[in-house]
Motif scaffolding. Structure first.
Motif, mmCIF file in Angstrom:
data_model
loop_
_atom_site.group_PDB
_atom_site.id
_atom_site.type_symbol
_atom_site.label_atom_id
_atom_site.label_comp_id
_atom_site.label_asym_id
_atom_site.label_seq_id
_atom_site.Cartn_x
_atom_site.Cartn_y
_atom_site.Cartn_z
ATOM 1 N N ASN A 168 0.800 -1.243 0.000
ATOM 2 C CA ASN A 168 0.000 0.000 0.000
ATOM 3 C C ASN A 168 0.819 1.273 0.000
ATOM 4 O O ASN A 168 0.318 2.335 0.387
ATOM 5 C CB ASN A 168 -0.954 0.009 1.205
ATOM 6 C CG ASN A 168 -1.784 -1.257 1.304
ATOM 7 O OD1 ASN A 168 -1.550 -2.090 2.175
ATOM 8 N ND2 ASN A 168 -2.732 -1.412 0.398
ATOM 9 N N ASN A 172 -0.081 5.740 0.228
ATOM 10 C CA ASN A 172 0.486 6.483 1.353
ATOM 11 C C ASN A 172 0.572 7.971 0.983
ATOM 12 O O ASN A 172 1.467 8.377 0.242
ATOM 13 C CB ASN A 172 1.875 5.910 1.683
ATOM 14 C CG ASN A 172 2.469 6.495 2.937
ATOM 15 O OD1 ASN A 172 1.771 7.096 3.762
ATOM 16 N ND2 ASN A 172 3.778 6.335 3.104
ATOM 17 N N ASN A 178 -0.264 5.806 5.224
ATOM 18 C CA ASN A 178 -0.453 4.372 5.370
ATOM 19 C C ASN A 178 0.842 3.791 5.934
ATOM 20 O O ASN A 178 1.913 3.945 5.345
ATOM 21 C CB ASN A 178 -0.783 3.733 4.014
ATOM 22 C CG ASN A 178 -1.149 2.270 4.147
ATOM 23 O OD1 ASN A 178 -0.351 1.453 4.577
ATOM 24 N ND2 ASN A 178 -2.381 1.935 3.783
ATOM 25 N N ASN A 180 1.757 0.615 6.497
ATOM 26 C CA ASN A 180 2.098 -0.787 6.214
ATOM 27 C C ASN A 180 3.563 -0.979 5.843
ATOM 28 O O ASN A 180 4.267 -1.811 6.412
ATOM 29 C CB ASN A 180 1.202 -1.338 5.098
ATOM 30 C CG ASN A 180 -0.183 -1.683 5.588
ATOM 31 O OD1 ASN A 180 -0.494 -1.498 6.768
ATOM 32 N ND2 ASN A 180 -1.022 -2.171 4.700
#
Length: 531
Positions: A168, A172, A178, A180
């Motif tokens: 992801n 971002n 984000n 991850n």
């Protein structure tokens, strides 16, 4: 400079068949006697030099079965070919890529590069996403990892289109970060957590650091995924409008360092900051140790092996080959306790049952890819999808404490392994009524030094296929498989009769049956599961 512990001193013992088998089993796939003989001829230093030599250019995957793709003729590669509206060409390309990857390992030969390709696929776990082309490009990036510096490789992975899709990163944005990729970058790809010392504090970094790094990595996107335009190849790009331009401040774990806005170079500053940490090489060296030597790392191994490796790794600017070579040339690596101490992965056992027993891939493209697909299925049945690791952490047996590689074996996988051995030795892989791909055990045994003597035959088979010696009782049991209840000369007479009259089909069948039973018994043993 790093102080080399006694265990990491260069190995100065003999380098004969036993040592060559051990080294090649840990660094290549499907070890063959000819490769072992070459290693013995080259000697210890010459073998290490050859193992670390880059491979020649490897032909890319091709269209071997699809007749509908107008952009990729039969036998040609699709790695830069556009997609086609209304046609599901991604399915055949995904299959082609998976089989091509398996072929990399099948034809690895005298190459550590191929073994390390799987290491990096596991280390930087990313699943197949949307378009086969960026997946192929990702593998080619990882292939060069063994010859690069780890920070450079991490930077390339960070903005790679496949990784941006998988974790992801392309989602971002400054207004909605984000986390991850930032989390996995720290926990799995670089420094590891370390012992947790408080809520959200893992010693090596904190949850606040994850959030700060995520903000620093904003703004990267992907485009041209699945494009129908040949001029539009899948790529990543930087979008300034989606990048967080504020200064990011890190925790005490990073010395309260700040990351000012650096636009499209800020991701590189993040990686450099991570690798500036004193313990940055420890985590990676532990993974290398478990890959090449053994899964258990106690206080002594940590002090005498891991820390000296990590120090040399840091001093080299994180050159990946430095700790690898230190391990492979060390006294520690050749200790008897490590021989046969690791459970084979499904890939390793499948290649030992095919390459190791003399089964070569067909030259024509359809047959080659057909057989690779069959073997791929064998590996997948045992929960090892080569281009689809189960998570970003990779395959559990490479990282899951406390069992690690022992997790490859369970009641279900044992059944599949036995079935694979039966297929490889007895039935083969039937493509058509007239085409069966199968190892020729009779032809293989003809290359042995003294196949007419049952004791010498069994001794050489054990040497070629097992990483440990067998007891007298085990060797006797194997001889009873070959010539049940009969004196040794019975085998000698029968085998020599076959040599005198190789066109006698009944005799050939009888001798082959005995040999196949013997090899199947060895391939079904607990020792065969180890390397």
């Amino acid at each position: 400079m790093a102080t080399t512990s006694a265990a990491l001193q260069p190995y100065e013992g003999p380098f004969g068949k036993n040592e060559a088998y051990h080294l090649l089993r840990r660094t290549t796939y499907g070890v063959t006697p000819s490769r072992v003989a070459e290693a013995v001829r080259l000697g210890f230093g010459g073998t290490l030099n050859k193992l670390l030599r880059p491979d020649a250019t490897i032909a890319p995957p091709v269209n071997y079965e699809n007749a509908e793709d107008p952009n990729v003729p039969h036998g040609k590669t699709w790695i830069r070919a556009p997609y086609v509206a209304g046609l599901k060409v991604n399915n055949y390309r995904a299959t082609s890529l998976r089989n091509w990857l398996f072929g990399n390992f099948y034809e690895s030969g005298f190459s550590l590069e191929r073994r390390m390709l799987l290491f990096f696929i596991n280390h930087f776990g990313a699943r197949y996403m949307d378009d086969a082309r960026p997946v192929y490009n990702y593998y080619e990036t990882l292939r060069g990892g063994m010859y690069s510096k780890l920070p450079y490789l991490v930077k390339r992975v960070t903005v790679d289109p496949l990784m941006l899709m998988f974790l992801n990163g392309r989602d971002n944005r400054a207004k909605s970060p984000n986390e991850n990729y930032a989390r996995e970058l720290l926990e799995l790809f670089t420094i590891g957590k370390g012992p947790q010392i408080g809520s959200g504090n893992y010693t090596h970094y904190t949850e606040d650091d994850v959030r700060a790094f995520a903000r620093a990595l904003t703004g990267w996107k992907t485009r041209y995924i699945g494009s129908e335009d040949a001029t539009q190849q899948p790529e990543s790009y930087f979008s300034p409008a989606h990048h967080d331009t504020t200064t990011k401040t890190l925790s005490a774990a990073f010395g309260r360092a700040s990351i000012p806005d650096a636009g499209d170079r800020e991701y590189a500053a993040v990686v450099d900051l991570i690798f500036a940490q004193e313990h940055a090489g420890d985590y990676f060296c532990r993974k290398l140790y478990r890959w090449f030597v053994y899964h258990q790392i106690d206080e002594t191994i940590e002090r005498d092996i891991i820390q000296p490796l990590a120090q040399a790794f840091r001093e080299s600017g994180y050159t990946v080959s430095v700790p690898i070579l230190m391990l492979l040339r060390s006294e520690h690596f050749y200790e008897e306790r490590f021989r046969g101490a690791i459970v084979k992965s499904p890939l390793e056992e499948t290649l030992d049952l095919t390459v190791g027993l003399g089964l070569t891939l067909p030259e024509e493209v359809e047959g080659k890819y057909w057989l690779l697909q069959k073997l791929n299925y064998t590996v997948q049945e045992q929960d090892m999808r080569l281009n689809d690791p189960p998570s970003v952490a990779g395959y559990k047996p490479y990282h899951q404490a406390p069992y690690y590689n022992r997790m490859w074996i369970n009641s279900t996988s044992l059944q599949y392994r036995t079935r694979a051995a039966r297929s490889g030795i007895y039935t083969g892989y039937r493509r058509s009524e007239d085409t069966i791909y199968k190892a020729d055990i009779l032809k293989l045994v003809a290359t042995f030094d003294n196949p007419a003597d049952p004791n010498d035959l069994i001794a050489e088979l054990v040497e070629r296929t097992l990483p440990v010696s067998l007891s007298t009782e085990q060797l006797t049991a194997l001889k009873n498989v070959l010539i049940p209840g009969l004196p040794d000369f019975e085998w000698t007479v029968e085998y020599n009769k076959h040599l005198d009259d190789p066109d006698d089909g009944d005799l050939r069948k009888a001798v082959s049956k005995r040999l196949n039973d013997l090899v199947f018994t060895v391939a079904s043993s607990a020792e065969f599961r180890l390397y």
